[in-house]
Design an enzyme around this catalytic site. Structure first.
Site, PDB file in Angstrom:
ATOM      1  N   GLY A   1       0.825  -1.203   0.000  1.00 51.56           N
ATOM      2  CA  GLY A   1       0.000   0.000   0.000  1.00 51.56           C
ATOM      3  C   GLY A   1       0.852   1.242   0.000  1.00 51.56           C
ATOM      4  O   GLY A   1       2.075   1.185  -0.199  1.00 51.56           O
ATOM      5  N   GLY A   2       0.206   2.400   0.229  1.00 50.91           N
ATOM      6  CA  GLY A   2       0.937   3.661   0.254  1.00 50.91           C
ATOM      7  C   GLY A   2       1.937   3.717   1.390  1.00 50.91           C
ATOM      8  O   GLY A   2       2.958   4.394   1.315  1.00 50.91           O
ATOM      9  N   PHE A   3       1.673   2.989   2.460  1.00 50.29           N
ATOM     10  CA  PHE A   3       2.551   2.941   3.620  1.00 50.29           C
ATOM     11  C   PHE A   3       3.789   2.119   3.332  1.00 50.29           C
ATOM     12  O   PHE A   3       4.909   2.479   3.685  1.00 50.29           O
ATOM     13  CB  PHE A   3       1.760   2.324   4.778  1.00 50.29           C
ATOM     14  CG  PHE A   3       2.469   2.279   6.091  1.00 50.29           C
ATOM     15  CD1 PHE A   3       3.461   1.341   6.335  1.00 50.29           C
ATOM     16  CD2 PHE A   3       2.133   3.151   7.105  1.00 50.29           C
ATOM     17  CE1 PHE A   3       4.096   1.272   7.554  1.00 50.29           C
ATOM     18  CE2 PHE A   3       2.763   3.091   8.331  1.00 50.29           C
ATOM     19  CZ  PHE A   3       3.744   2.154   8.555  1.00 50.29           C
TER      20      PHE A   3
ATOM     21  N   VAL B   1       3.060  -5.302   3.064  1.00 50.26           N
ATOM     22  CA  VAL B   1       2.391  -5.998   4.169  1.00 50.26           C
ATOM     23  C   VAL B   1       2.729  -7.485   4.055  1.00 50.26           C
ATOM     24  O   VAL B   1       2.646  -8.063   2.968  1.00 50.26           O
ATOM     25  CB  VAL B   1       0.861  -5.797   4.120  1.00 50.26           C
ATOM     26  CG1 VAL B   1       0.202  -6.510   5.299  1.00 50.26           C
ATOM     27  CG2 VAL B   1       0.509  -4.318   4.126  1.00 50.26           C
TER      28      VAL B   1
ATOM     29  N   LYS C   1       2.573  -4.636   8.744  1.00 54.23           N
ATOM     30  CA  LYS C   1       2.685  -3.544   7.774  1.00 54.23           C
ATOM     31  C   LYS C   1       4.015  -2.838   8.026  1.00 54.23           C
ATOM     32  O   LYS C   1       4.253  -2.286   9.097  1.00 54.23           O
ATOM     33  CB  LYS C   1       1.514  -2.572   7.912  1.00 54.23           C
ATOM     34  CG  LYS C   1       1.470  -1.525   6.825  1.00 54.23           C
ATOM     35  CD  LYS C   1       0.085  -0.913   6.675  1.00 54.23           C
ATOM     36  CE  LYS C   1      -0.339  -0.101   7.855  1.00 54.23           C
ATOM     37  NZ  LYS C   1      -1.571   0.678   7.564  1.00 54.23           N
TER      38      LYS C   1
ATOM     39  N   ASP D   1     -10.107   7.823   3.916  1.00 51.06           N
ATOM     40  CA  ASP D   1      -9.646   6.986   2.812  1.00 51.06           C
ATOM     41  C   ASP D   1     -10.456   5.692   2.735  1.00 51.06           C
ATOM     42  O   ASP D   1      -9.892   4.594   2.612  1.00 51.06           O
ATOM     43  CB  ASP D   1      -8.159   6.677   2.966  1.00 51.06           C
ATOM     44  CG  ASP D   1      -7.491   6.324   1.629  1.00 51.06           C
ATOM     45  OD1 ASP D   1      -8.086   6.631   0.569  1.00 51.06           O
ATOM     46  OD2 ASP D   1      -6.396   5.746   1.647  1.00 51.06           O
TER      47      ASP D   1
END
Length: 386
Positions: free
Chosen positions: A55-57, A60, A74, A171
């Site tokens: 993801g954007g983070f 995972v 994550k 989001d």
């Protein structure tokens, strides 16, 4: 102050909802820290075979702890420029909230450059993994889709009106809805969420964060953030669940590429059921019609006309509830491809936005913007569930 010190302060003074302020809760909070070596062992040193997604983070991974518990880890990308802010934000928020339709944070790890969040493991991954795959989507029956919609409503109702502090997620989208082994939905990824302490119902912000296609027009254009921004995103999500398609799909041609515009056109012509995912073997027509109309109500251009989550819960749980007719949807950033540049005040009530339009129905758009400004006072005075 370093990230670890800030997080320790969060854990000292931000114990989970329902926990006390005494020594026991302090000890419990320290249990939220995981050792890097134990997470490396749990994931086989973050091997690709254990990678669940990205993801954007950051990536995972699936992990199995020493006690046999399965977890999802994550991992903050080392090249992320905004990740530390989102990381700290997510830890603080998830310590305050607990609900069966929200993902459970088990702990975090901060050692050297590594920053990670450890969650409960959900075997069916995210909703988009099944919903937008034409081979997998038939396995998601109508009854299951309807229950996912109900579960997301309950999760958002908790965030907006029942949690210790009002929270706007910012989001809501299919990839942030995780599914457990019984396909119960859990809202995830609180890195962009905002807290609303006290009785505040909205704020004007210059920092716009979210996902294109899901952001409410008044927020994307003017930075006006309220719970109705989540309601708009939820409306888009509902239409995606019913149709089995993404908010924007250029492969479908100009007439159908934009989901919200296409749905509005079908509604006006009384052909709403044409929106239902054709891969479904069976469907409850009355529930499908209700969900489509509910999705359009959530996406109305006039902020004050959108229902809150309490109203949506009543709509979907009461067979005798009569849904109002939806008004014109907010189409910012979609089929019309019009953009706006707003001055730093980011205020709806006194905006001096400079707008560049490349849209046939310019008068209609001007009317929408006027409606946002005219309703800003009534929006800010709405007592959202308090």
């Amino acid at each position: 102050m370093g990230v670890l010190s800030r997080l320790r302060d969060c854990l000292r003074f931000g114990t989970r909802a329902g926990e006390g302020e005494g020594e026991d809760s302090l000890c419990n909070s320290w249990d939220l820290f995981f050792d890097l070596h134990s997470l490396q062992a749990a994931t086989d040193f973050f091997s690709d075979s254990n990678r669940l997604g990205h993801g954007g983070f950051g990536p995972v991974y699936k992990g199995v702890l020493g006690n046999g518990e399965q977890v999802a880890i994550k991992k903050l990308s080392l090249t992320s420029r905004q990740g530390i802010r989102e990381f700290t934000n997510e830890v603080k928020l998830l310590l305050k909230i607990q609900h069966k339709n929200l993902v459970t944070l088990l702990g975090c790890c901060v050692q050297g450059p590594e920053k990670m969040l450890v969650y409960e493991y959900l075997p069916n991954k995210s909703l988009d993994y099944i919903l937008f795959d034409k081979e997998k989507s038939p396995s998601l029956h109508w009854t299951q889709r309807f229950q996912i919609i109900v579960g997301v409503i309950r999760g958002l109702l908790y965030l907006h009106e029942e949690a210790p502090v009002r929270i706007i997620h910012r989001d809501i989208k299919a990839s942030n809805i995780l599914l457990d082994d019984k396909l119960n939905p859990k809202i995830s990824d609180f890195g962009l969420a905002r807290l609303f302490p006290g009785d505040d119902t909205h704020l004007n912000t210059f920092r716009i964060s979210g996902t294109h296609g899901y952001m409410a027009p008044e927020y994307a254009m003017h930075g006006y953030l309220s719970v109705k921004a989540d309601v708009f995103s939820f409306g888009i999500l509902v239409l995606e669940i019913v149709s089995g398609r993404k908010v924007t799909d250029r492969q479908l041609g100009a007439d159908k590429s934009d989901l919200l515009t296409y749905t509005w056109r079908l509604f006006q012509s009384g052909k709403q059921l044409e929106l239902v995912d054709e891969t479904l073997e069976t469907c409850n027509p009355s529930e499908a019609l209700m969900c489509i109309q509910m999705g359009l109500l959530c996406c109305q251009a006039i902020v004050a006309d959108r229902p809150d989550m309490n109203s949506l819960h009543l709509m979907i749980s009461n067979d005798s509830f009569t849904l109002p007719k939806p008004g014109k949807p907010g189409l910012q950033g979609r089929g019309g491809r019009w953009t706006t540049t707003t001055n730093s005040s980011a205020s709806l009530s006194n905006t001096k936005a400079s707008t560049t339009l490349s849209y046939d129905a310019k008068q209609s758009i001007a009317s929408s913007v006027e409606e946002f400004s005219r309703n800003s006072i009534s929006c800010s005075s709405i007592n959202e569930g308090r």
